[in-house]
Design a protein around this motif. Structure first.
Motif, PDB file in Angstrom:
ATOM      1  N   VAL A   1     -13.624 -42.184  14.465  1.00  0.00           N
ATOM      2  CA  VAL A   1     -12.424 -42.697  13.787  1.00  0.00           C
ATOM      3  C   VAL A   1     -11.293 -41.675  13.911  1.00  0.00           C
ATOM      4  O   VAL A   1     -10.163 -42.015  14.290  1.00  0.00           O
ATOM      5  N   GLN A   2     -11.588 -40.414  13.609  1.00  0.00           N
ATOM      6  CA  GLN A   2     -10.565 -39.364  13.715  1.00  0.00           C
ATOM      7  C   GLN A   2     -10.046 -39.269  15.155  1.00  0.00           C
ATOM      8  O   GLN A   2      -8.843 -39.183  15.393  1.00  0.00           O
ATOM      9  N   TRP A   3     -10.958 -39.298  16.117  1.00  0.00           N
ATOM     10  CA  TRP A   3     -10.600 -39.171  17.531  1.00  0.00           C
ATOM     11  C   TRP A   3      -9.685 -40.315  17.964  1.00  0.00           C
ATOM     12  O   TRP A   3      -8.722 -40.098  18.708  1.00  0.00           O
ATOM     13  N   LYS A   4      -9.990 -41.530  17.548  1.00  0.00           N
ATOM     14  CA  LYS A   4      -9.193 -42.690  17.949  1.00  0.00           C
ATOM     15  C   LYS A   4      -7.763 -42.619  17.415  1.00  0.00           C
ATOM     16  O   LYS A   4      -6.880 -43.342  17.879  1.00  0.00           O
ATOM     17  N   CYS A   5      -7.523 -41.736  16.449  1.00  0.00           N
ATOM     18  CA  CYS A   5      -6.188 -41.587  15.872  1.00  0.00           C
ATOM     19  C   CYS A   5      -5.394 -40.443  16.500  1.00  0.00           C
ATOM     20  O   CYS A   5      -4.200 -40.293  16.227  1.00  0.00           O
ATOM     21  N   GLU A   6      -6.043 -39.644  17.337  1.00  0.00           N
ATOM     22  CA  GLU A   6      -5.367 -38.492  17.945  1.00  0.00           C
ATOM     23  C   GLU A   6      -4.223 -38.938  18.847  1.00  0.00           C
ATOM     24  O   GLU A   6      -4.387 -39.821  19.689  1.00  0.00           O
ATOM     25  N   GLY A   7      -3.072 -38.323  18.645  1.00  0.00           N
ATOM     26  CA  GLY A   7      -1.936 -38.547  19.526  1.00  0.00           C
ATOM     27  C   GLY A   7      -1.189 -39.848  19.336  1.00  0.00           C
ATOM     28  O   GLY A   7      -0.255 -40.137  20.092  1.00  0.00           O
ATOM     29  N   ILE A   8      -1.548 -40.634  18.353  1.00  0.00           N
ATOM     30  CA  ILE A   8      -0.852 -41.897  18.136  1.00  0.00           C
ATOM     31  C   ILE A   8       0.420 -41.653  17.325  1.00  0.00           C
ATOM     32  O   ILE A   8       0.439 -40.815  16.419  1.00  0.00           O
TER      33      ILE A   8
ATOM     34  N   SER B   1      -7.114 -45.875   5.891  1.00  0.00           N
ATOM     35  CA  SER B   1      -7.021 -45.998   4.432  1.00  0.00           C
ATOM     36  C   SER B   1      -8.235 -46.738   3.873  1.00  0.00           C
ATOM     37  O   SER B   1      -8.853 -46.296   2.895  1.00  0.00           O
ATOM     38  N   HIS B   2      -8.578 -47.858   4.491  1.00  0.00           N
ATOM     39  CA  HIS B   2      -9.732 -48.644   4.037  1.00  0.00           C
ATOM     40  C   HIS B   2     -11.017 -47.811   4.069  1.00  0.00           C
ATOM     41  O   HIS B   2     -11.802 -47.830   3.114  1.00  0.00           O
ATOM     42  N   LEU B   3     -11.254 -47.092   5.157  1.00  0.00           N
ATOM     43  CA  LEU B   3     -12.489 -46.310   5.269  1.00  0.00           C
ATOM     44  C   LEU B   3     -12.543 -45.194   4.232  1.00  0.00           C
ATOM     45  O   LEU B   3     -13.609 -44.898   3.692  1.00  0.00           O
ATOM     46  N   ARG B   4     -11.420 -44.597   3.941  1.00  0.00           N
ATOM     47  CA  ARG B   4     -11.375 -43.558   2.896  1.00  0.00           C
ATOM     48  C   ARG B   4     -11.817 -44.152   1.561  1.00  0.00           C
ATOM     49  O   ARG B   4     -12.636 -43.590   0.858  1.00  0.00           O
ATOM     50  N   TRP B   5     -11.272 -45.319   1.249  1.00  0.00           N
ATOM     51  CA  TRP B   5     -11.597 -45.944  -0.035  1.00  0.00           C
ATOM     52  C   TRP B   5     -13.002 -46.536  -0.042  1.00  0.00           C
ATOM     53  O   TRP B   5     -13.649 -46.588  -1.087  1.00  0.00           O
TER      54      TRP B   5
ATOM     55  N   LEU C   1       0.222 -40.904   8.651  1.00  0.00           N
ATOM     56  CA  LEU C   1      -1.127 -40.918   9.208  1.00  0.00           C
ATOM     57  C   LEU C   1      -1.837 -39.567   9.068  1.00  0.00           C
ATOM     58  O   LEU C   1      -3.017 -39.550   8.686  1.00  0.00           O
ATOM     59  N   PRO C   2      -1.189 -38.432   9.322  1.00  0.00           N
ATOM     60  CA  PRO C   2      -1.908 -37.160   9.134  1.00  0.00           C
ATOM     61  C   PRO C   2      -2.441 -36.984   7.700  1.00  0.00           C
ATOM     62  O   PRO C   2      -3.536 -36.460   7.506  1.00  0.00           O
ATOM     63  N   ARG C   3      -1.685 -37.449   6.732  1.00  0.00           N
ATOM     64  CA  ARG C   3      -2.165 -37.369   5.343  1.00  0.00           C
ATOM     65  C   ARG C   3      -3.341 -38.320   5.122  1.00  0.00           C
ATOM     66  O   ARG C   3      -4.328 -37.950   4.461  1.00  0.00           O
ATOM     67  N   LEU C   4      -3.265 -39.538   5.659  1.00  0.00           N
ATOM     68  CA  LEU C   4      -4.378 -40.477   5.538  1.00  0.00           C
ATOM     69  C   LEU C   4      -5.646 -39.894   6.161  1.00  0.00           C
ATOM     70  O   LEU C   4      -6.738 -39.993   5.590  1.00  0.00           O
ATOM     71  N   LEU C   5      -5.506 -39.276   7.328  1.00  0.00           N
ATOM     72  CA  LEU C   5      -6.661 -38.674   8.003  1.00  0.00           C
ATOM     73  C   LEU C   5      -7.222 -37.501   7.213  1.00  0.00           C
ATOM     74  O   LEU C   5      -8.444 -37.332   7.117  1.00  0.00           O
ATOM     75  N   ALA C   6      -6.348 -36.686   6.625  1.00  0.00           N
ATOM     76  CA  ALA C   6      -6.803 -35.551   5.808  1.00  0.00           C
ATOM     77  C   ALA C   6      -7.532 -36.050   4.560  1.00  0.00           C
ATOM     78  O   ALA C   6      -8.569 -35.488   4.168  1.00  0.00           O
TER      79      ALA C   6
END
Length: 170
Positions: free
Chosen positions: A29-36, A59-63, A99-104
């Motif tokens: 999941v993290q990888w698929k978000c790199e560079g977007i 966001s959904h996965l975090r929750w 997005l960086p905050r969502l990922l963190a």
């Protein structure tokens, strides 16, 4: 810090395999978000699912992590979790959150989940009796979270390819 994209050892014990497979999916999941770009992270490409965006999935996965491990398993309060707000799909809404905050936040939630996993037996059952799923064993929850995370990692594969052509297997 995102986890490495490695499979668990072929002969690892059950707990190591379950957590290892879940950690692998989380790292994908993290990888698929790199560079977007932030714009693409919020762009909807699936006409029938406008909230199914990169940012929405993170966001959904975090929750979902919070829901299953903290609310249902440990019976912590659900007040902060939008999944319990009565607003369907509120956990996919990530307006105004970069997005960086969502990922963190997702990364921190995964680390918190792993702390709880490490301190409970796989046969322990959830404590939240307000919901039927609150009586699931930790083993069941781990299997479910592997399935949930892998399914959304697959969504991210498709969305990312439609957005900017990025493809790849871990």
């Amino acid at each position: 810090m995102p986890l490495p994209r490695t499979r668990p050892d072929f002969t690892a014990d059950e707990r190591s395999q379950l957590v290892g497979w879940l950690d692998l999916q989380r790292s994908i999941v993290q990888w698929k978000c790199e560079g977007i770009s932030e714009e693409n992270a919020r762009r909807s490409v699936l006409p029938a699912s406008p909230l199914m965006t990169v940012a929405g999935i993170v966001s959904h996965l975090r929750w979902a992590e919070h829901c299953w491990f903290q609310v249902l398993f440990l019976d912590h309060p659900a007040t902060d979790n939008p999944q319990f707000s009565g607003d369907k799909d509120a956990d996919f809404t990530a307006e105004g959150i970069p997005l960086p905050r969502l990922l963190a936040e997702y990364d921190r939630q995964c680390a918190t989940s792993n702390e709880f996993i490490a301190t409970h037996a796989l046969d322990d059952i959830g404590r939240n009796r307000a919901y039927k799923a609150g009586s699931a064993s930790l083993r069941w929850i781990l299997f479910h979270m592997i399935e949930e995370t892998a399914r959304h990692a697959g969504h991210l594969d498709t969305i990312r390819e439609l957005l900017d052509g990025e493809t790849g297997h871990y």
